[in-house]
Design a protein around this motif. Sequence first.
Motif, PDB file in Angstrom:
ATOM      1  N   PHE A 181      -8.652  50.879 -25.880  1.00  0.00           N
ATOM      2  CA  PHE A 181      -7.968  50.934 -27.172  1.00  0.00           C
ATOM      3  C   PHE A 181      -6.889  52.005 -27.268  1.00  0.00           C
ATOM      4  N   GLY A 182      -6.858  52.957 -26.335  1.00  0.00           N
ATOM      5  CA  GLY A 182      -5.985  54.110 -26.495  1.00  0.00           C
ATOM      6  C   GLY A 182      -6.651  55.173 -27.339  1.00  0.00           C
ATOM      7  N   VAL A 183      -6.013  56.346 -27.407  1.00  0.00           N
ATOM      8  CA  VAL A 183      -6.503  57.465 -28.208  1.00  0.00           C
ATOM      9  C   VAL A 183      -5.479  57.730 -29.302  1.00  0.00           C
ATOM     10  N   PRO A 184      -5.796  58.554 -30.306  1.00  0.00           N
ATOM     11  CA  PRO A 184      -4.778  58.893 -31.300  1.00  0.00           C
ATOM     12  C   PRO A 184      -3.493  59.388 -30.637  1.00  0.00           C
ATOM     13  N   GLY A 185      -2.390  58.784 -30.993  1.00  0.00           N
ATOM     14  CA  GLY A 185      -1.114  59.110 -30.375  1.00  0.00           C
ATOM     15  C   GLY A 185      -0.719  58.196 -29.238  1.00  0.00           C
ATOM     16  N   SER A 186      -1.610  57.268 -28.829  1.00  0.00           N
ATOM     17  CA  SER A 186      -1.288  56.340 -27.742  1.00  0.00           C
ATOM     18  C   SER A 186      -0.384  55.225 -28.235  1.00  0.00           C
ATOM     19  N   PRO A 187       0.709  54.933 -27.530  1.00  0.00           N
ATOM     20  CA  PRO A 187       1.520  53.768 -27.875  1.00  0.00           C
ATOM     21  C   PRO A 187       0.816  52.462 -27.542  1.00  0.00           C
ATOM     22  N   ALA A 188      -0.173  52.518 -26.641  1.00  0.00           N
ATOM     23  CA  ALA A 188      -0.935  51.330 -26.235  1.00  0.00           C
ATOM     24  C   ALA A 188      -2.164  51.813 -25.469  1.00  0.00           C
ATOM     25  N   PRO A 189      -3.163  50.948 -25.267  1.00  0.00           N
ATOM     26  CA  PRO A 189      -4.276  51.335 -24.388  1.00  0.00           C
ATOM     27  C   PRO A 189      -3.754  51.792 -23.034  1.00  0.00           C
ATOM     28  N   TRP A 190      -4.448  52.732 -22.441  1.00  0.00           N
ATOM     29  CA  TRP A 190      -3.928  53.390 -21.254  1.00  0.00           C
ATOM     30  C   TRP A 190      -3.454  52.455 -20.144  1.00  0.00           C
ATOM     31  N   PRO A 191      -4.207  51.449 -19.717  1.00  0.00           N
ATOM     32  CA  PRO A 191      -3.749  50.668 -18.561  1.00  0.00           C
ATOM     33  C   PRO A 191      -2.513  49.818 -18.832  1.00  0.00           C
ATOM     34  N   ARG A 192      -2.259  49.449 -20.080  1.00  0.00           N
ATOM     35  CA  ARG A 192      -1.163  48.525 -20.370  1.00  0.00           C
ATOM     36  C   ARG A 192       0.205  49.140 -20.147  1.00  0.00           C
ATOM     37  N   GLU A 193       0.244  50.446 -19.933  1.00  0.00           N
ATOM     38  CA  GLU A 193       1.531  51.092 -19.684  1.00  0.00           C
ATOM     39  C   GLU A 193       1.793  51.265 -18.186  1.00  0.00           C
ATOM     40  N   GLY A 194       0.975  50.663 -17.371  1.00  0.00           N
ATOM     41  CA  GLY A 194       1.095  50.839 -15.932  1.00  0.00           C
ATOM     42  C   GLY A 194      -0.112  51.572 -15.406  1.00  0.00           C
ATOM     43  N   ARG A 195      -0.084  52.002 -14.169  1.00  0.00           N
ATOM     44  CA  ARG A 195      -1.222  52.693 -13.566  1.00  0.00           C
ATOM     45  C   ARG A 195      -1.475  54.007 -14.284  1.00  0.00           C
ATOM     46  N   THR A 196      -2.741  54.284 -14.540  1.00  0.00           N
ATOM     47  CA  THR A 196      -3.147  55.509 -15.216  1.00  0.00           C
ATOM     48  C   THR A 196      -3.694  56.495 -14.193  1.00  0.00           C
ATOM     49  N   ALA A 197      -3.366  57.768 -14.359  1.00  0.00           N
ATOM     50  CA  ALA A 197      -3.838  58.794 -13.441  1.00  0.00           C
ATOM     51  C   ALA A 197      -4.401  59.975 -14.225  1.00  0.00           C
ATOM     52  N   MET A 198      -5.360  60.678 -13.602  1.00  0.00           N
ATOM     53  CA  MET A 198      -5.869  61.923 -14.150  1.00  0.00           C
ATOM     54  C   MET A 198      -5.843  63.002 -13.075  1.00  0.00           C
ATOM     55  N   LEU A 199      -5.612  64.227 -13.507  1.00  0.00           N
ATOM     56  CA  LEU A 199      -5.587  65.358 -12.593  1.00  0.00           C
ATOM     57  C   LEU A 199      -7.009  65.864 -12.388  1.00  0.00           C
ATOM     58  N   CYS A 200      -7.315  66.191 -11.149  1.00  0.00           N
ATOM     59  CA  CYS A 200      -8.675  66.584 -10.784  1.00  0.00           C
ATOM     60  C   CYS A 200      -8.645  67.896 -10.008  1.00  0.00           C
ATOM     61  N   PRO A 201      -8.933  69.035 -10.664  1.00  0.00           N
ATOM     62  CA  PRO A 201      -9.027  70.295  -9.922  1.00  0.00           C
ATOM     63  C   PRO A 201     -10.085  70.194  -8.827  1.00  0.00           C
TER      64      PRO A 201
ATOM     65  N   PHE B  14     -15.265  62.449 -10.959  1.00  0.00           N
ATOM     66  CA  PHE B  14     -14.515  61.607 -10.028  1.00  0.00           C
ATOM     67  C   PHE B  14     -15.101  60.202  -9.978  1.00  0.00           C
ATOM     68  N   GLY B  15     -16.418  60.103 -10.004  1.00  0.00           N
ATOM     69  CA  GLY B  15     -17.054  58.797  -9.984  1.00  0.00           C
ATOM     70  C   GLY B  15     -16.708  57.967 -11.204  1.00  0.00           C
ATOM     71  N   LEU B  16     -16.595  58.627 -12.346  1.00  0.00           N
ATOM     72  CA  LEU B  16     -16.237  57.927 -13.582  1.00  0.00           C
ATOM     73  C   LEU B  16     -14.837  57.323 -13.455  1.00  0.00           C
ATOM     74  N   CYS B  17     -13.892  58.118 -12.992  1.00  0.00           N
ATOM     75  CA  CYS B  17     -12.524  57.612 -12.822  1.00  0.00           C
ATOM     76  C   CYS B  17     -12.473  56.466 -11.813  1.00  0.00           C
TER      77      CYS B  17
ATOM     78  N   LEU C 225     -13.582  53.170 -13.210  1.00  0.00           N
ATOM     79  CA  LEU C 225     -12.668  52.549 -14.172  1.00  0.00           C
ATOM     80  C   LEU C 225     -11.275  52.317 -13.593  1.00  0.00           C
ATOM     81  N   GLY C 226     -11.103  52.577 -12.314  1.00  0.00           N
ATOM     82  CA  GLY C 226      -9.822  52.292 -11.673  1.00  0.00           C
ATOM     83  C   GLY C 226      -8.714  53.251 -12.039  1.00  0.00           C
ATOM     84  N   ILE C 227      -9.059  54.467 -12.417  1.00  0.00           N
ATOM     85  CA  ILE C 227      -8.065  55.479 -12.764  1.00  0.00           C
ATOM     86  C   ILE C 227      -7.743  56.297 -11.521  1.00  0.00           C
ATOM     87  N   GLU C 228      -6.481  56.374 -11.176  1.00  0.00           N
ATOM     88  CA  GLU C 228      -6.065  57.143 -10.008  1.00  0.00           C
ATOM     89  C   GLU C 228      -6.373  58.618 -10.216  1.00  0.00           C
TER      90      GLU C 228
END
Length: 429
Positions: free
Chosen positions: A115-135, A143-146, A149-152
């Motif tokens: 659904f996206g979060v407050p401030g999202s123009p669209a749900p995350w995947p619909r804007e292309g590949r989604t990535a998260m930074l991982c220290p 990491f397993g969660l990402c 869900l197919g998050i880079e």
Amino acid sequence: MDLTALTRPELSDRLAALRDEHARLKGRGLRLDLTRGKPSAEQLALSEPLFGLLEPGDHTAQDGTDCRNYGGLHGLPELRAAFSAPLQVPVEQLVAFGNSSLELMYECVVDAVLFGVPGSPAPWPREGRTAMLCPVPGYDRHFGLCEKLGIEMIPVPMTESGPDLDEVERLVADERVKGIWCVPKYSNPTAVTYSPETVRRLAAMETAAPDFRVFWDNAYAVHGVQGPDEPLADILALSAQHGHPDRVFVFGSTSKITAAGSGVAFFGSSSANVSWLLGHLSKRTIGPDKLNQLRHARFLPDAPAVAAHMERHAAVLGPKFELVDTVLEKRLGGSGVASWTRPRGGYFVSLDVLDGCAARVVALAGDAGIALTPAGATFPYGADPRDRNIRLAPSFPTVEELRDAVEGLTLCVELAAVERLSADADGTR
């Protein structure tokens, strides 16, 4: 002994001696486990009174809520008040829910994907590949969660003050990057507490994604074990001050405070983010286990009670961390093939061995009956590019078991290193 300075004949002699010692270790038939940061039975016993606090007929919260009934999705106010200061979240912006903060993290990422979060123009995947930074090294369950869900995942090196913010600020210029995982206090596994400047920059930085989120997994907010507590800057307040009030999702729980499988988890954020999460939760539950929350509120009525309880945990954990450091220093100090953290809090020791040797150390230890976290687990996709980091969890074993496990581990570290150094000297690698 500096193993890296040994001559080829010296390496050969040392290798033979270590292999004999390892064979004797295997013959002992050990069954020891340093894999996960579970509270020990002694720690769990500290919260035993929790389960007898509610007498028959005692089921009413301070605001008159009948905790036996439906509702109360936000959680009991008195419990939220007790954990407001430790988690640095205003009471009205703090949600008390079920028994797992990981469940709340999963909920937030899934809802962002759907659904996206407050401030999202669209749900995350619909804007292309989604990535998260991982220290890195970091927490394998993030990491397993990402991965599920197919998050880079994009690794970011950890420093002594937190993630490398120069690298973070470079990467968030890419609008695909939607968030960063953070264990900001006594980090898993390095035990680093983020510096005030690191927290400020995370709160203030500009990001290409308007819906960028900091997943602030403050799992060890009150988990000091040695020396004075390390302070942590208030990222929620700083983000609001810098014009990013919705940036931060704060998570916490009592999992390593009371009963690990029967605790209470917390979510804190801006009012907009709290309304967003509660709106999604309301579609799948009528409310949390408020009787469990009431027990916790009676057992830990305020922040000083939480602090006093954690001092009892520290009395159990502190000697275990001291033992790990003592044994590692005795066997590996000055060896040139290992370095490790000396935590003042949290649940883990991060051990770096000679490059290319972590998987071999884990295998050698496993052969001797000492279970370790898989090599690479502290990196996205289970791939440590240098094959050197091993996470140690000293909390669960008894002191005697821990001593045997760490002494056996040091033998395996030395054996793996001498194997590698011998291969290098012979030109066979």
